[in-house]
Design a protein around this motif. Structure first.
Motif, PDB file in Angstrom:
ATOM      1  N   GLU A 277      67.527  21.017  83.679  1.00  0.00           N
ATOM      2  CA  GLU A 277      68.501  22.089  83.880  1.00  0.00           C
ATOM      3  C   GLU A 277      69.163  22.000  85.248  1.00  0.00           C
ATOM      4  O   GLU A 277      69.415  23.014  85.907  1.00  0.00           O
ATOM      5  CB  GLU A 277      67.857  23.458  83.655  1.00  0.00           C
ATOM      6  CG  GLU A 277      67.325  23.643  82.249  1.00  0.00           C
ATOM      7  CD  GLU A 277      66.626  24.962  82.012  1.00  0.00           C
ATOM      8  OE1 GLU A 277      66.616  25.820  82.915  1.00  0.00           O
ATOM      9  OE2 GLU A 277      66.078  25.140  80.915  1.00  0.00           O
TER      10      GLU A 277
ATOM     11  N   TRP B  51      63.701  21.996  90.861  1.00  0.00           N
ATOM     12  CA  TRP B  51      64.119  22.055  89.463  1.00  0.00           C
ATOM     13  C   TRP B  51      63.002  21.582  88.534  1.00  0.00           C
ATOM     14  O   TRP B  51      62.827  22.105  87.440  1.00  0.00           O
ATOM     15  CB  TRP B  51      65.399  21.247  89.239  1.00  0.00           C
ATOM     16  CG  TRP B  51      66.573  21.940  89.837  1.00  0.00           C
ATOM     17  CD1 TRP B  51      67.150  21.690  91.048  1.00  0.00           C
ATOM     18  CD2 TRP B  51      67.300  23.049  89.284  1.00  0.00           C
ATOM     19  NE1 TRP B  51      68.190  22.556  91.271  1.00  0.00           N
ATOM     20  CE2 TRP B  51      68.306  23.398  90.206  1.00  0.00           C
ATOM     21  CE3 TRP B  51      67.194  23.765  88.106  1.00  0.00           C
ATOM     22  CZ2 TRP B  51      69.196  24.436  89.969  1.00  0.00           C
ATOM     23  CZ3 TRP B  51      68.084  24.799  87.875  1.00  0.00           C
ATOM     24  CH2 TRP B  51      69.064  25.125  88.795  1.00  0.00           C
TER      25      TRP B  51
ATOM     26  N   ASN C  26      60.448  24.464  88.194  1.00  0.00           N
ATOM     27  CA  ASN C  26      60.967  25.517  87.304  1.00  0.00           C
ATOM     28  C   ASN C  26      60.845  25.103  85.833  1.00  0.00           C
ATOM     29  O   ASN C  26      60.414  25.887  84.991  1.00  0.00           O
ATOM     30  CB  ASN C  26      62.425  25.835  87.632  1.00  0.00           C
ATOM     31  CG  ASN C  26      62.572  26.566  88.942  1.00  0.00           C
ATOM     32  OD1 ASN C  26      61.627  27.165  89.444  1.00  0.00           O
ATOM     33  ND2 ASN C  26      63.757  26.516  89.516  1.00  0.00           N
ATOM     34  N   ALA C  27      61.235  23.878  85.537  1.00  0.00           N
ATOM     35  CA  ALA C  27      61.170  23.396  84.159  1.00  0.00           C
ATOM     36  C   ALA C  27      59.716  23.221  83.710  1.00  0.00           C
ATOM     37  O   ALA C  27      59.374  23.510  82.564  1.00  0.00           O
ATOM     38  CB  ALA C  27      61.935  22.084  84.019  1.00  0.00           C
TER      39      ALA C  27
ATOM     40  N   LEU D 295      57.121  24.930  84.694  1.00  0.00           N
ATOM     41  CA  LEU D 295      56.574  26.252  84.382  1.00  0.00           C
ATOM     42  C   LEU D 295      57.069  26.749  83.027  1.00  0.00           C
ATOM     43  O   LEU D 295      56.331  27.377  82.272  1.00  0.00           O
ATOM     44  CB  LEU D 295      56.972  27.260  85.466  1.00  0.00           C
ATOM     45  CG  LEU D 295      56.268  27.110  86.804  1.00  0.00           C
ATOM     46  CD1 LEU D 295      56.883  28.034  87.839  1.00  0.00           C
ATOM     47  CD2 LEU D 295      54.782  27.391  86.652  1.00  0.00           C
ATOM     48  N   LYS D 296      58.302  26.429  82.715  1.00  0.00           N
ATOM     49  CA  LYS D 296      58.878  26.860  81.435  1.00  0.00           C
ATOM     50  C   LYS D 296      58.236  26.137  80.257  1.00  0.00           C
ATOM     51  O   LYS D 296      57.988  26.728  79.222  1.00  0.00           O
ATOM     52  CB  LYS D 296      60.375  26.598  81.461  1.00  0.00           C
ATOM     53  CG  LYS D 296      61.096  26.933  80.181  1.00  0.00           C
ATOM     54  CD  LYS D 296      62.576  26.630  80.319  1.00  0.00           C
ATOM     55  CE  LYS D 296      63.314  26.883  79.025  1.00  0.00           C
ATOM     56  NZ  LYS D 296      64.746  26.586  79.149  1.00  0.00           N
ATOM     57  N   TRP D 297      57.954  24.823  80.413  1.00  0.00           N
ATOM     58  CA  TRP D 297      57.498  24.016  79.281  1.00  0.00           C
ATOM     59  C   TRP D 297      56.024  23.648  79.318  1.00  0.00           C
ATOM     60  O   TRP D 297      55.564  22.884  78.476  1.00  0.00           O
ATOM     61  CB  TRP D 297      58.341  22.739  79.172  1.00  0.00           C
ATOM     62  CG  TRP D 297      59.725  23.045  78.742  1.00  0.00           C
ATOM     63  CD1 TRP D 297      60.859  22.982  79.491  1.00  0.00           C
ATOM     64  CD2 TRP D 297      60.137  23.500  77.452  1.00  0.00           C
ATOM     65  NE1 TRP D 297      61.947  23.363  78.758  1.00  0.00           N
ATOM     66  CE2 TRP D 297      61.530  23.680  77.496  1.00  0.00           C
ATOM     67  CE3 TRP D 297      59.463  23.775  76.263  1.00  0.00           C
ATOM     68  CZ2 TRP D 297      62.259  24.123  76.407  1.00  0.00           C
ATOM     69  CZ3 TRP D 297      60.188  24.215  75.176  1.00  0.00           C
ATOM     70  CH2 TRP D 297      61.572  24.394  75.243  1.00  0.00           C
ATOM     71  N   HIS D 298      55.266  24.167  80.267  1.00  0.00           N
ATOM     72  CA  HIS D 298      53.844  23.829  80.327  1.00  0.00           C
ATOM     73  C   HIS D 298      53.160  24.312  79.047  1.00  0.00           C
ATOM     74  O   HIS D 298      53.329  25.466  78.638  1.00  0.00           O
ATOM     75  CB  HIS D 298      53.184  24.453  81.551  1.00  0.00           C
ATOM     76  CG  HIS D 298      51.856  23.857  81.839  1.00  0.00           C
ATOM     77  ND1 HIS D 298      50.717  24.169  81.104  1.00  0.00           N
ATOM     78  CD2 HIS D 298      51.477  22.938  82.748  1.00  0.00           C
ATOM     79  CE1 HIS D 298      49.695  23.481  81.562  1.00  0.00           C
ATOM     80  NE2 HIS D 298      50.121  22.731  82.564  1.00  0.00           N
TER      81      HIS D 298
ATOM     82  N   ARG E 276      51.509  27.681  78.868  1.00  0.00           N
ATOM     83  CA  ARG E 276      52.357  28.873  78.950  1.00  0.00           C
ATOM     84  C   ARG E 276      53.347  28.977  77.789  1.00  0.00           C
ATOM     85  O   ARG E 276      53.840  30.053  77.500  1.00  0.00           O
ATOM     86  CB  ARG E 276      53.130  28.857  80.259  1.00  0.00           C
ATOM     87  CG  ARG E 276      52.216  28.940  81.472  1.00  0.00           C
ATOM     88  CD  ARG E 276      52.990  29.052  82.716  1.00  0.00           C
ATOM     89  NE  ARG E 276      53.647  30.373  82.749  1.00  0.00           N
ATOM     90  CZ  ARG E 276      54.307  30.825  83.781  1.00  0.00           C
ATOM     91  NH1 ARG E 276      54.415  30.098  84.860  1.00  0.00           N
ATOM     92  NH2 ARG E 276      54.883  31.999  83.747  1.00  0.00           N
ATOM     93  N   ASN E 277      53.655  27.859  77.166  1.00  0.00           N
ATOM     94  CA  ASN E 277      54.656  27.838  76.106  1.00  0.00           C
ATOM     95  C   ASN E 277      53.971  27.389  74.812  1.00  0.00           C
ATOM     96  O   ASN E 277      53.393  26.311  74.755  1.00  0.00           O
ATOM     97  CB  ASN E 277      55.793  26.888  76.482  1.00  0.00           C
ATOM     98  CG  ASN E 277      56.970  26.983  75.555  1.00  0.00           C
ATOM     99  OD1 ASN E 277      56.825  27.163  74.355  1.00  0.00           O
ATOM    100  ND2 ASN E 277      58.153  26.845  76.127  1.00  0.00           N
TER     101      ASN E 277
ATOM    102  N   SER F 242      55.429  26.701  71.981  1.00  0.00           N
ATOM    103  CA  SER F 242      56.296  25.903  71.120  1.00  0.00           C
ATOM    104  C   SER F 242      55.630  24.565  70.810  1.00  0.00           C
ATOM    105  O   SER F 242      54.983  23.967  71.674  1.00  0.00           O
ATOM    106  CB  SER F 242      57.637  25.656  71.815  1.00  0.00           C
ATOM    107  OG  SER F 242      58.376  24.662  71.133  1.00  0.00           O
TER     108      SER F 242
ATOM    109  N   ALA G 202      56.559  21.848  73.300  1.00  0.00           N
ATOM    110  CA  ALA G 202      56.185  21.987  74.706  1.00  0.00           C
ATOM    111  C   ALA G 202      55.423  20.781  75.270  1.00  0.00           C
ATOM    112  O   ALA G 202      55.784  20.293  76.353  1.00  0.00           O
ATOM    113  CB  ALA G 202      55.401  23.268  74.928  1.00  0.00           C
TER     114      ALA G 202
END
Length: 115
Positions: free
Chosen positions: A24, A40, A43-44, A46-49, A52-53, A55, A58
């Motif tokens: 991103e 960056w 941040n990414a 943390l979003k895709w770990h 935590r995710n 999905s 992930a």
């Protein structure tokens, strides 16, 4: 996945993944300092770990983040990646232009057949 630097370089030139988009990053033309790349990446990550995710994508995306960081942090590998990425984008634009022309020609042919 990718285990060595030469493997990362090879993966970088053949992968269809857009590492700038994955991280991103605001622009691929902006100067990319190690601290900015680290920001960056964090941040990414943390979003895709995967912890935590939830999905199913992930774990794969989390691994790709490490590859993206490795590729973009090495100047030589980044140049190779950027060249391959630019070639893919140029090919995509050419294909889109061909699709527009192909559709126009098909419409012209259909209108002549009707008339």
């Amino acid at each position: 996945m990718v285990s060595t630097e030469s493997g990362a370089a090879s993966y970088a030139t053949t992968s269809k993944t857009d590492f700038y988009q994955l991280l991103e990053l605001p622009s691929s033309n902006a100067p990319l300092t190690p601290s900015l790349l680290g920001k960056w990446y964090r941040n990414a990550a943390l979003k895709w770990h995967p912890d935590r995710n939830t999905s199913p994508l992930a774990p794969e995306l989390f691994n790709l983040l490490s590859v993206a960081r490795d590729v973009l942090s090495d100047p030589a590998t980044r140049v190779a990646y950027d060249n391959a990425r630019n070639a893919r984008l140029a090919q995509k634009r050419r294909n889109e232009a061909f699709d527009v022309n192909r559709k126009r020609m098909q419409q012209e042919l259909e209108s002549r057949e009707r008339g």
